[in-house]
Design an enzyme around this catalytic site. Structure first.
Site, PDB file in Angstrom:
ATOM      1  N   ARG A 188       0.705  -1.225  -0.068  1.00  0.00           N
ATOM      2  CA  ARG A 188       0.125  -0.096  -0.001  1.00  0.00           C
ATOM      3  C   ARG A 188       0.875   1.279  -0.022  1.00  0.00           C
ATOM      4  NH1 ARG A 188      -5.087   2.161   3.669  1.00  0.00           N
ATOM      5  NH2 ARG A 188      -6.003   0.732   2.235  1.00  0.00           N
ATOM      6  N   HIS A 198      -7.537   0.673  -6.248  1.00  0.00           N
ATOM      7  CA  HIS A 198      -7.808   0.123  -4.974  1.00  0.00           C
ATOM      8  C   HIS A 198      -8.307  -1.099  -5.199  1.00  0.00           C
ATOM      9  CE1 HIS A 198      -7.779  -0.613  -0.927  1.00  0.00           C
ATOM     10  NE2 HIS A 198      -8.932   0.376  -0.543  1.00  0.00           N
ATOM     11  N   GLN A 256     -10.344  -3.568  -2.866  1.00  0.00           N
ATOM     12  CA  GLN A 256     -11.441  -3.097  -2.351  1.00  0.00           C
ATOM     13  C   GLN A 256     -12.506  -3.463  -3.214  1.00  0.00           C
ATOM     14  OE1 GLN A 256     -11.963  -0.627   0.495  1.00  0.00           O
ATOM     15  NE2 GLN A 256     -14.076  -1.070  -0.009  1.00  0.00           N
ATOM     16  N   ASP A 305     -16.960   8.258  -1.032  1.00  0.00           N
ATOM     17  CA  ASP A 305     -15.505   8.185  -0.303  1.00  0.00           C
ATOM     18  C   ASP A 305     -15.155   9.670   0.518  1.00  0.00           C
ATOM     19  OD1 ASP A 305     -13.004   7.320   0.597  1.00  0.00           O
ATOM     20  OD2 ASP A 305     -12.241   7.222  -1.696  1.00  0.00           O
ATOM     21  N   CYS A 353     -16.114   2.750   1.269  1.00  0.00           N
ATOM     22  CA  CYS A 353     -14.911   2.071   1.612  1.00  0.00           C
ATOM     23  C   CYS A 353     -14.388   2.168   2.872  1.00  0.00           C
ATOM     24  CB  CYS A 353     -13.975   2.216   0.377  1.00  0.00           C
ATOM     25  SG  CYS A 353     -13.499   3.813   0.437  1.00  0.00           S
ATOM     26  N   ARG A 379     -13.637  -7.443   2.869  1.00  0.00           N
ATOM     27  CA  ARG A 379     -12.464  -7.387   2.600  1.00  0.00           C
ATOM     28  C   ARG A 379     -11.412  -8.484   3.008  1.00  0.00           C
ATOM     29  NH1 ARG A 379     -10.295  -2.414   2.156  1.00  0.00           N
ATOM     30  NH2 ARG A 379      -8.507  -3.446   1.120  1.00  0.00           N
TER      31      ARG A 379
HETATM   32  N1  NVA Z   1      -9.848   7.415  -1.205  1.00  0.00           N
HETATM   33  C1  NVA Z   1      -9.338   7.006  -0.014  1.00  0.00           C
HETATM   34  C2  NVA Z   1      -9.590   5.721   0.241  1.00  0.00           C
HETATM   35  C3  NVA Z   1      -9.360   4.810   1.507  1.00  0.00           C
HETATM   36  C4  NVA Z   1      -9.569   3.524   1.618  1.00  0.00           C
HETATM   37  C5  NVA Z   1      -8.010   7.462   0.104  1.00  0.00           C
HETATM   38  O1  NVA Z   1      -6.835   7.013  -0.930  1.00  0.00           O
HETATM   39  O2  NVA Z   1      -7.535   7.986   1.132  1.00  0.00           O
HETATM   40  N1   CP Z   2     -11.064   0.569   2.812  1.00  0.00           N
HETATM   41  C1   CP Z   2      -9.711   0.735   3.066  1.00  0.00           C
HETATM   42  O1   CP Z   2      -9.015   0.529   2.424  1.00  0.00           O
HETATM   43  O2   CP Z   2      -9.810   1.070   4.535  1.00  0.00           O
HETATM   44  P1   CP Z   2      -8.134   1.411   5.235  1.00  0.00           P
HETATM   45  O3   CP Z   2      -7.640   2.376   4.689  1.00  0.00           O
HETATM   46  O4   CP Z   2      -8.397   1.278   6.598  1.00  0.00           O
HETATM   47  O5   CP Z   2      -7.377   0.068   4.834  1.00  0.00           O
END
Ligand code: NVA
Ligand code: CP
Length: 334
Positions: free
Chosen positions: A105, A132, A135, A228, A268, A313
């Protein structure tokens, strides 16, 4: 088939392969609920690389790895040399020689692509600025659990129309035959090439792709509303900018009252639906709003499915790891 492959973005897999991952996840969820062991990765070691923070993805990879009989090792941004004192290529070669699979990540899609190129073991994208993908398997699994069938359903995403989750929903829906509408201000429209790609997939799958600035019209015949955060991790924009831009795209009762179908709410997570967070309090103080992308009322409504998505997830990440690293017998798809 799946064995040894990476999952770096949704287009890495065909429609049939994505559908298999969704169905396999539903099976694994059932096994877990019934306490039936499924140690497809017994004896393996899995590296979990996190440049950005995470609750769900980290927890899901950790529990899924344990359930599959493998050992997880968390390597945070400040724990390893990646990108700072050692190139991605060298890091990938080293980790690949010790671990059987790698989750990443972080910020750049290029990093996860390079890990995938050089590691020699499966690499899974746990979120980048661009995509993602893990997800998505959970989200479309949730839709399948809810509606039984995916094809012909309509998901409306409201909010930041060009972040990782919006990109991924657009393409995954288009591949799977789920119509996707993105309601967002023009400034945040998805990239042109992505819209073209989604339309291309839509020609085969039947998914209708729509990008609009009009949330009220968009939601009328929706089966699912999805939103989101308005500012994603690592973005260099202010909350002020986004709050002003995205306020009309908030999911609230006024908007959901316009839906004519049976519908569900999806997110999400994490979500800003109240001021029980540091950022939430800060935004409330500065801009006088208590809720951002979704109101607390909708978040706690009977239509809300965000915690089902969150649980899924784990089951879906398990399916992805087992399919790409577990030597499963899987019949050939078209
Ligand atoms: N768009 C958000 C998703 C978090 C799971 C981010 O990248 O922070
Ligand atoms: N939805 C998601 O990816 O959550 P986290 O950022 O907590 O991993």
């Amino acid at each position: 088939m799946f064995q040894g492959r990476n999952f770096l973005k949704e287009i890495d897999f065909t429609k049939a392969e994505l559908e298999y991952l969704i169905d396999f996840s539903i099976h694994l969820k059932d096994l877990k609920k019934r306490g039936i062991p499924h140690q497809y990765l017994k004896g393996q070691n899995i590296a979990l690389l996190f440049e950005k923070t995470s609750t769900r993805t980290r927890a899901a990879f950790t529990v899924a790895t344990n359930d599959l009989g493998a050992a997880p090792e968390f390597l945070g941004a400040n724990d390893i040399q990646l990108g700072k004192k050692e190139s991605v290529e060298d890091t990938a070669k080293v980790l690949g020689s010790m671990f059987d699979g790698i989750e990443f990540r972080g910020f750049s899609q290029e990093t996860v692509e390079d890990l995938g190129k050089y590691a020699g073991v499966p690499v899974w994208n746990g979120l980048t600025d661009a995509w993602h993908p893990t997800q998505m398997i959970a989200d479309f699994m949730t839709l399948k659990e809810e509606f039984g069938d995916l094809e012909g359903k309509k998901l409306v995403y409201l909010g930041d129309g060009r972040n990782n989750v919006a990109n991924s929903l657009l393409i995954t829906g288009a591949i799977l035959g789920v119509s996707i509408t993105i309601a967002t201000p023009e400034l945040l429209f998805p990239e042109k090439e992505l819209i073209e790609l989604a339309n291309q997939y839509g020609k085969t799958s039947g998914a209708v792709i729509e990008i609009t600035t009009n949330p009220a019209l968009a939601v009328k015949d929706a089966d699912a509303l999805y939103t989101d955060v308005w500012v994603s991790m690592g973005e260099e924009v202010t909350f002020e900018e986004r709050v002003n831009l995205l306020k009309p795209y908030q999911i609230n009762k006024d908007l959901t009252d316009r839906i004519e179908n049976k519908w569900i709410f999806m997110h999400c997570l994490p979500a800003f639906h109240d001021i029980d967070t540091v950022y939430g309090k800060d935004v409330a103080q500065k801009f006088g709003i208590q809720e951002m992308e979704v109101t607390d009322e909708v978040f706690r409504s009977p239509q809300a499915r965000q915690f089902q998505q969150a649980e899924n997830r784990m089951h879906t990440i398990k399916a992805i790891m087992a399919a790409t690293n577990g030597n499963l017998f899987i019949p050939k798809f078209k």
